[in-house]
Scaffold this active site. Structure first.
Site, short mmCIF file in Angstrom:
data_model
loop_
_atom_site.label_atom_id
_atom_site.label_comp_id
_atom_site.label_asym_id
_atom_site.label_seq_id
_atom_site.Cartn_x
_atom_site.Cartn_y
_atom_site.Cartn_z
N LYS A 27 0.85 -1.20 0.00
CA LYS A 27 0.00 0.00 0.00
C LYS A 27 0.89 1.25 0.00
O LYS A 27 1.92 1.28 0.67
CB LYS A 27 -0.89 -0.02 1.25
CG LYS A 27 -1.93 1.10 1.30
CD LYS A 27 -2.79 1.03 2.56
CE LYS A 27 -3.90 2.09 2.54
NZ LYS A 27 -4.75 2.00 3.75
N SER B 56 -9.81 2.18 2.75
CA SER B 56 -8.88 2.90 1.90
C SER B 56 -7.89 2.00 1.17
O SER B 56 -7.27 2.45 0.20
CB SER B 56 -8.09 3.92 2.73
OG SER B 56 -7.27 3.25 3.68
N SER C 55 -10.17 0.03 7.03
CA SER C 55 -9.53 0.15 5.72
C SER C 55 -8.84 -1.11 5.19
O SER C 55 -8.41 -1.13 4.05
CB SER C 55 -8.51 1.30 5.73
OG SER C 55 -9.18 2.52 5.63
#
Lengths: 505, 491
Positions: free
Chosen positions: B75, B155, B179
């Site tokens: 990420k 997210s 997330s």
């Protein structure tokens, strides 16, 4: 010591409408003596090239996290103990949020509601030998900011982050000071304490210690009412003078500010609570920002740091390791036989006190103090040196004073001897032997010198019989004859005997 | 080649059936072909191949770490040394960190291969990956008989899409309010948010420091156990890292769930929730019961305060954490400004997207003088009560079973104009962050439209092993082996 909390005479400002008193409180920022910063491993050494002592944490890089430096915590606790203050075993680091280019994180990590150290006390020593108690409100740890440089280029400002993240102790007093002398004396005493403790070097020139001074004025009597019921309504509105960096400037800033406030009030105006700057060149304070312009710092506990929990036993260990502090040392010196004033002067700097103690070992305390004050400090002051620069060790001075006390050398020879070892070095006892400076107490030698003087000055012998006061002239001549080595007492006694002078002569 | 799981690829590498170079090459190609999904914001194929070769050398010598030669997606919130890190924001611009986050360093130390950095909501603020400065990510899944593009959750939407579309063997995510778990649930993948303090936060761009936690996003529960073992560590650089040894989670998967006490919180039965969610939840309980678990109803009375509490605490911390993006030292700096205040204002207005600006404003407001007590201080008290709810129920049960999300993936653009509707996506997940507990999302079935749904298991602090074991039980019972059709290669 005669500590009194509030009964010393306040400094009075004579206004047109009456007398005014000054009330002063202080916030002192003292840089913690530590090798690395409060939350990073970067060096804290003074004087490095700009931005050479900056870790990723200090620069506020994304994802960087603070880790508390245990040494800094220990130093804060040590300082708290030196201020006879309450150590809070649980304290919390908060973020103080504001934008400034020299504040890379956009917040300063500080302590807001739960500081590491609570209430304490400092006795300040005044010139008249009295002591006054100044209450300490709190001490907390916080990060220093970097430095903005606006004078390097006409178009750009630069930022030096070497200071960013250095540990500071903010020490907040109660409004217990009442004159410019007390304000300066407080700062001096606080500096002595942290230097004794080794928790801050106290170098105000390098910014290691700086004071924000809160000044207000009130009509005579207002302060006593405040002390009686604790209500600030008896005091005037205060102004905070930021970043004053010397004892002298503190005194000057207080003087100026108090008079400014009295003039405003007497002219029908009111004092606005504000932050002011002290301009040491013009010797005046100037408005920086008003209360309305003050930042809303949005303090909240820093979620990157856990509450700081201290072990009571650890605090106890630190307490046991504390050195003797100025007040205790001063009391001991007074017990030795020094006057409170002399004792205060000697304990003001730890090096000086240590030097004195080594010098005074086994000799009369007062004689040692006089020797230090008159012979050593006098010479140092003349050459703008400090006690650290003395080329003659305390032990050597001890030997000199001891030799005077036991009659080995005369007081005059002692001064010459100091000059010799000061400029040429050497062991005082060896110098005395090698140069034959030993005081002559041998009556035979003295008698011989007396005979020689009498023989050379028969007319004077007649005169002294008529005027016994002339004996001093004979003493001087005999001393000269012996190269200053004769014991003046012995010479005096022998002369009197030889010339049949009365004792009181 | 790209359908390998971490476990199966590891075993195949060890047995020398494949090489890391072959595996990595196949995945690099898949990543390139899947650009229409926008899952990756930075591809690092050269670095990947170089790492793969190094892994093959070690494997050939019988050496290598727990993840030797296994290609992962990271990420874009994790700082990676020498590789651009944007946090999905323009304000970081082309920021290249000179340091490596602890979690990713742990992965490289274990031998893993980096394929690139995945897309995400800006500063991890979002539940759909639509707030990213790099544009939205598309969910590899599409509803039956529909061409409308769906969100991959957020997210960690780039990571969830990359795992679901076989663009990596597994990925890292971060979870502040859901997330990891919410995007995993809506992409049919497994997502684990570990206990707060299990994985170091050092080097992860901060959103809300007291809530942020890194975790694995994988194809299977076993893979989550494997990846967590390598991500987790005790880190002296993170003061909130907890000094508890990291167990061998994979080994602890064995043993079944006989006698496991599973709590079903009644407050999670929301009015107006789709019946499919409730049905799946019931089914999950039945699966666990069938394998010997004991099911009990429990109460978490402060659940209803969780979302409002979260939307005070998280923005408050974010408003402070994001103050460092000021245009002075790194990242975006506005041009044509004459003074420092306008430099700040213009750089931040240009650099931050609207959702981030909204949260900075909320956070600044709730911390302001006069509002602090009414908002931030109260939220902290509620947070304590929410955590206490869990402490109480864990006296009776071992794990808690809930739905992972209130619904399946929704269409791109559907909720982006309605922040509150968007925030509701996290209704089942935020409590776990507020309480600092571990939570696992496991795929458990499909909606009538053919979209994946997940269940959530919440565990006791530092008891990831138990929720992983329960998750394995659900995974086995659900026999979820659906994969999205590959429509993006054609696109």
């Amino acid at each position: 010591m005669s500590p009194t909390s509030s009964s010393t005479a306040a400094q009075i400002i004579k206004g047109q409408t009456g007398d005014w008193e000054i009330v002063i409180g202080m916030e002192v920022h003292a840089q913690v003596s530590s090798n690395s910063k409060l939350f990073s491993g970067a060096s804290t050494e003074f004087g490095a090239e700009p931005n050479n002592q900056v870790s990723f944490v200090d620069a506020g890089m994304p994802g960087m996290l603070p880790v508390i430096n245990e040494k800094c915590v220990e130093q804060a606790v040590r300082t708290g103990l030196g201020l006879k203050a309450k150590i809070n075993l649980r304290s919390i680091f908060d973020r103080k949020n504001y934008f400034y280019p020299d504040l890379p994180q956009g917040y300063q990590i500080s302590q807001f509601q739960n500081p590491i150290v609570g209430e304490g006390e400092v006795f300040i020593d005044l010139k008249d030998g009295s002591s006054v108690l100044v209450g300490i409100e709190r001490l907390h740890l916080e990060q220093d900011a970097g430095k903005s440089l606006h004078d390097q280029s006409p178009d750009n400002s630069y930022v030096d982050l070497n200071r960013s993240g250095i540990a500071l102790m903010e020490i907040v007093t109660k409004p217990h000071m009442r004159s410019s002398e007390e304000a300066a004396a407080f700062l001096r005493k606080l500096r002595a304490i942290v230097r004794y403790l080794g928790t801050c070097d106290g170098n105000m020139d390098e910014g290691s210690m700086r004071a924000d001074v809160n000044v207000s004025v009130c009509k005579v009597g207002g302060y006593d009412k405040f002390r009686a019921d604790g209500s600030f309504k008896h005091l005037g509105t205060r102004c905070e003078i930021k970043n004053v960096n010397s004892m002298r400037f503190v005194a000057q800033a207080v003087e100026y500010e108090a008079r400014r406030q009295v003039e405003i009030i007497e002219g029908g105006g009111t004092i606005k609570q504000e932050t002011r700057l002290f301009d040491s060149k013009l010797n005046e304070t100037r408005s920086m920002r008003s209360k309305e312009e003050a930042h809303d710092y949005r303090y909240f506990p820093d979620p990157d740091l856990l509450p700081l929990e201290l072990d009571a036993a650890w605090v106890e260990t630190i307490k046991k390791s504390l050195p003797e502090l100025p007040d205790e040392k001063r009391a001991r010196f007074v017990a030795f036989g020094l006057t409170p004033y002399d004792a205060s002067v000697l304990v003001a700097e730890r090096e000086l006190a240590d030097y004195y103690e080594a010098l005074a070992k086994g000799v009369d305390a007062k004689a040692a103090a006089n020797w230090l004050n008159n012979e050593i400090l006098g010479r140092l002051n003349r050459d703008s040196l400090t006690i650290a620069d003395v080329p003659v060790s305390a032990a050597a001075n001890n030997a000199i004073v001891t030799m005077v006390a036991d009659g080995t050398i005369s007081g005059k020879i002692a001064k010459d001897l100091l000059y010799i070892v000061w400029t040429e070095g050497g062991d005082p006892r060896q110098v005395v032997e090698a140069r034959g400076l030993r005081q002559v107490t041998d009556t035979g030698a003295i008698d011989a010198a007396i005979e020689a003087v009498i023989a050379a000055n028969p007319d004077k012998v007649e005169e002294v019989k008529a005027k016994p006061k002339l004996a001093a002239w004979f003493v001087g001549q005999v001393m000269k004859q012996t190269g200053g080595k004769a014991n003046p007492g012995a010479v005096n006694a022998a002369l009197k005997k030889r010339l049949n002078l009365p004792d009181e002569g | 080649m790209t359908d390998f799981t971490l476990a199966s690829a590891r075993d195949a590498l060890k047995a020398k059936k494949i090489s890391s170079l072959e595996l990595t090459t196949a995945l690099v190609k898949a990543v390139e072909e899947a650009r229409p999904l926008n899952a990756y914001v930075t591809e690092t194929p050269e670095k990947a191949l170089e790492m793969a070769r190094a892994s093959d050398t070690r494997l050939a010598k019988g050496e290598g770490g727990a993840l030797e030669g296994l290609p992962l997606a990271i990420k874009d919130l994790f700082c990676t040394k020498g590789v651009r890190t944007t946090a999905g924001s323009n304000i970081l611009g082309n920021y290249v960190p000179p340091y490596e986050s602890t979690v990713t360093q742990n992965l490289w130390d274990a031998g893993a291969v980096m394929l690139g950095k995945t897309n995400m909501d800006e500063f991890a603020m979002g539940s759909s990956n639509e707030t990213s400065a790099h544009g939205p990510v598309f969910n590899p899944w599409m509803a039956k008989n529909s061409n409308s593009k769906l969100v991959p959750g957020g997210s960690s939407g780039g990571s969830s899409a990359a795992v679901a579309a076989n663009l990596c063997l597994a990925a890292t995510g971060t979870d502040t309010g859901g997330s990891i778990r919410q995007p995993a649930a809506v992409t049919g993948t497994v997502g684990l948010k570990p206990t707060y303090g299990r994985c170091s936060r050092w080097g992860i761009v901060a959103f809300a420091s007291s809530l942020d936690q890194a975790g694995p996003m994988t194809k299977t529960v076993r893979d989550a156990a494997i990846l967590l073992k390598s991500m987790a560590s005790i880190d002296p650089k993170d003061s909130t890292s907890v000094d508890i040894p990291v167990p061998d989670y994979e080994k602890l998967l064995e043993g079944g769930i006989k006698g496991l006490k599973v709590g079903i919180p009644k407050e999670y039965r929301m009015d107006g929730a789709p019946p499919e969610i409730a049905a799946l939840w019931d089914k999950g309980a039945e699966w666990l019961k069938a394998q010997g678990a004991e099911i009990m109803e429990i109460s978490l009375p402060h659940t209803k305060y969780a979302l409002p509490t979260y939307y005070i605490v998280a923005p408050a911390e974010a408003s402070s954490n994001l103050a460092r993006y000021d245009g002075v030292r790194f990242g975006h700096r506005a041009k044509g400004v004459r003074d420092i205040t306008s430099l700040y204002e213009k750089s931040r207005a240009e650099g931050f997207g609207l959702e981030v600006q909204r949260r900075i404003l909320i956070g600044t407001y709730v911390l302001s003088a006069g509002y602090y007590d009414a908002y931030y201080a109260r939220a902290q008290k509620l947070r304590t009560l929410i955590a206490r709810d869990f402490t109480e129920v864990y006296k009776k049960c071992d794990v808690i079973l809930t739905p992972a999300t209130p619904g399946p993936a929704f269409a791109v653009g559907d909720k982006s104009d309605d922040p509150v509707a968007m925030y509701l996506n996290d209704v089942f997940t935020v409590t776990v962050n507020l309480a600092g507990l571990p939570g696992l999302a496991v795929p458990a079935g499909l909606t009538a439209n053919g979209l994946p749904l997940g269940l959530q298991l919440i565990g006791k602090a530092f008891d990831e092993a138990t929720i992983l074991r329960a998750g394995l039980a659900i995974e086995q019972a659900a026999a979820f082996n659906h994969k999205p059709a590959n429509w993006w290669r054609a696109a």
